[in-house]
Write an enzyme that holds these catalytic residues in place. Structure first.
Site, PDB file in Angstrom:
ATOM      1  N   TYR A  47       9.193   7.919  -4.343  1.00  0.00           N
ATOM      2  CA  TYR A  47       7.904   7.523  -3.786  1.00  0.00           C
ATOM      3  C   TYR A  47       7.850   7.938  -2.315  1.00  0.00           C
ATOM      4  O   TYR A  47       8.855   7.904  -1.599  1.00  0.00           O
ATOM      5  CB  TYR A  47       7.739   6.013  -3.940  1.00  0.00           C
ATOM      6  CG  TYR A  47       6.623   5.396  -3.145  1.00  0.00           C
ATOM      7  CD1 TYR A  47       5.304   5.777  -3.347  1.00  0.00           C
ATOM      8  CD2 TYR A  47       6.896   4.426  -2.185  1.00  0.00           C
ATOM      9  CE1 TYR A  47       4.272   5.202  -2.614  1.00  0.00           C
ATOM     10  CE2 TYR A  47       5.878   3.846  -1.450  1.00  0.00           C
ATOM     11  CZ  TYR A  47       4.566   4.237  -1.661  1.00  0.00           C
ATOM     12  OH  TYR A  47       3.562   3.668  -0.932  1.00  0.00           O
ATOM     13  N   ASP A 106      15.045   2.280  -9.060  1.00  0.00           N
ATOM     14  CA  ASP A 106      13.680   1.787  -8.943  1.00  0.00           C
ATOM     15  C   ASP A 106      13.028   1.936 -10.317  1.00  0.00           C
ATOM     16  O   ASP A 106      12.822   3.045 -10.803  1.00  0.00           O
ATOM     17  CB  ASP A 106      12.925   2.603  -7.887  1.00  0.00           C
ATOM     18  CG  ASP A 106      11.531   2.054  -7.610  1.00  0.00           C
ATOM     19  OD1 ASP A 106      10.913   1.502  -8.537  1.00  0.00           O
ATOM     20  OD2 ASP A 106      11.049   2.202  -6.473  1.00  0.00           O
ATOM     21  N   ARG A 112       9.986 -19.335   3.859  1.00  0.00           N
ATOM     22  CA  ARG A 112      10.629 -18.035   4.047  1.00  0.00           C
ATOM     23  C   ARG A 112      11.962 -17.977   3.307  1.00  0.00           C
ATOM     24  O   ARG A 112      12.431 -16.911   2.916  1.00  0.00           O
ATOM     25  CB  ARG A 112      10.839 -17.768   5.547  1.00  0.00           C
ATOM     26  CG  ARG A 112      11.529 -16.447   5.847  1.00  0.00           C
ATOM     27  CD  ARG A 112      11.318 -16.010   7.296  1.00  0.00           C
ATOM     28  NE  ARG A 112      11.623 -17.048   8.248  1.00  0.00           N
ATOM     29  CZ  ARG A 112      12.859 -17.356   8.671  1.00  0.00           C
ATOM     30  NH1 ARG A 112      13.897 -16.697   8.201  1.00  0.00           N
ATOM     31  NH2 ARG A 112      13.042 -18.307   9.546  1.00  0.00           N
ATOM     32  N   LYS A 157       2.482  -3.226  -8.826  1.00  0.00           N
ATOM     33  CA  LYS A 157       1.942  -2.249  -9.765  1.00  0.00           C
ATOM     34  C   LYS A 157       1.746  -2.858 -11.161  1.00  0.00           C
ATOM     35  O   LYS A 157       1.105  -3.878 -11.297  1.00  0.00           O
ATOM     36  CB  LYS A 157       2.856  -1.028  -9.791  1.00  0.00           C
ATOM     37  CG  LYS A 157       3.149  -0.443  -8.406  1.00  0.00           C
ATOM     38  CD  LYS A 157       1.884  -0.071  -7.650  1.00  0.00           C
ATOM     39  CE  LYS A 157       2.146   0.772  -6.415  1.00  0.00           C
ATOM     40  NZ  LYS A 157       2.971   0.117  -5.391  1.00  0.00           N
TER      41      LYS A 157
END
Length: 395
Positions: free
Chosen positions: A109, A181, A55, A206
């Site tokens: 988005y 972004d 983590r 993406k």
């Protein structure tokens, strides 16, 4: 005498080899063993490079981050997260506090819109959504408590361009953070940090990874203190990236430039083809002269336009249903950046939470589609769209 070590379940490290693997090994281990408490102290304090708990970081995440750092010219190691929204969350929640104000582009988005309009206010963080291409509107939205401005270079799904140069100047003048972004454009077309952004975000899911089999995000800041805060927040909140997804993403990044160039060339051809089809009301593509932000696109992207095309059909939901049924071989799926062309219908997916009136204000009708262009033969792709549009507008 029996070798006691032989009875230990995990006694040894990997076998020694004088050679090294060409492909990055997958490292799924959750934990890493240190020799002594002193050594562990040195790792946490930065005296030794090493891993402790996945983590907090692992080799596959670092390999991918390093590639993206080079692509974005990030001065400090970026942070990998478990999704693109994980990266957005790290920024919006990790760099703000109750009482702050955030300005967001009004064509973000869908989930980013939801976070800014619903979740942040619930936590005491005020938000204002404005047109990221209208500097006067952004300036008018500024408050003494404004902490950051969040925009996309090319908006999702209407493909409008933010006034990045104006936003950089305004952010510096006002002392607020500019967060960009860069998912649609990728560093192949635009480098956000070089342009003056304080923080850059990517949904690696993406086009960067490119095969619809990875869920990852990436975020990096130009300022070390901000970058450290992002990393600590991501670790604390469990926004960690999967080693396997990072391993797959590295493979995808190896072919990014080839995929990007092919897809954007085909996107330009498809946009022109769609514009000539009866039944298509309008086409949006940054590389076209009739795009409302064509001059800004030329200045920002310098001819390296994205692989996204949006268009609007004549007709309502029945036309949209007919179109997707007739688009044989193309996936109707709420994603983008795959090697295969995909179709998205924002009214029923990314922007379904908005009212019809809110969608209409953004230019999103029931006949509006976003296309993520893949690597198909351009002629074949255009033929598929011709048939599908014909079916959609047939009486």
């Amino acid at each position: 005498m029996k070798n006691e070590k032989a009875s230990v379940i995990r006694p040894d490290a990997l076998p020694h080899s004088a050679s090294r693997p060409v492909v990055t090994p997958l490292s799924p281990s959750v934990v890493y063993a240190s020799d002594t408490p002193d050594m562990l102290d040195q790792q946490y304090e930065g005296g030794l490079q090493g891993y402790t708990y996945s983590r907090e970081g692992h080799p596959n995440a670092d390999v991918v981050a390093k590639r993206l750092d080079r692509m974005e010219n990030a001065p400090f190691p970026g942070v990998m997260t478990g999704s693109g929204m994980g990266a957005v969350s790290a920024v919006l929640l990790g760099l703000t506090r109750s009482g702050d104000h955030v300005i967001g582009g009004n064509q973000l988005y869908g989930r980013s819109l939801r976070m800014t309009s619903e979740d942040l206010p619930r936590l005491g963080i005020a938000t204002t959504l404005v047109d990221a291409g209208d500097i006067d509107a952004v300036r008018a939205a500024l408050r003494p408590t404004t902490r950051m401005i969040l925009v996309e270079v090319v908006s999702n799904p209407t493909l409008r361009l933010a006034d990045i140069a104006g936003l950089v100047d305004l952010a510096r003048e006002s002392g607020v953070l500019l967060v960009v972004d860069n998912t649609f454009t990728t560093p192949m077309a635009f480098k956000a940090l070089d342009a003056g952004a304080d923080v850059v975000i990517h949904s690696v899911t993406k086009l960067l990874a490119g095969h619809s089999d990875v869920m990852l995000g990436y975020v990096a800041a130009r300022d070390k203190a901000l970058n450290d805060r992002l990393r600590v927040f991501a670790v604390t909140m469990g926004l960690s990236a999967s080693p396997f997804d990072c391993w797959l993403a590295e493979r995808g990044l190896l072919t990014l430039e080839l995929r990007f160039e092919r897809a954007q060339r085909t996107a330009a051809l498809l946009a022109d083809h769609l514009a000539g089809l009866p039944g298509v009301k309008r086409v949006l593509y940054p590389g076209r002269a009739d795009h409302p932000d064509t001059l800004r696109a030329k200045a920002l992207l310098k001819g390296r336009n994205c692989n996204m095309v949006s268009f609007e059909l004549d007709g309502a939901r029945h036309a949209a249903n007919a179109f997707t049924r007739a688009a044989e071989g193309l996936s109707f799926a709420p994603t983008l950046g795959d090697v295969g062309t995909t179709l998205s219908h924002p009214a029923s997916s990314s922007h379904r939470a908005l009212s019809p009136e809110q969608r209409a204000a953004l230019g999103i009708s029931e006949g509006f589609f976003r296309v993520s262009v893949g690597l198909e033969d351009p002629d074949n792709l255009c033929a598929i769209f011709t048939e599908a549009v014909s079916a959609a507008v047939a009486p």
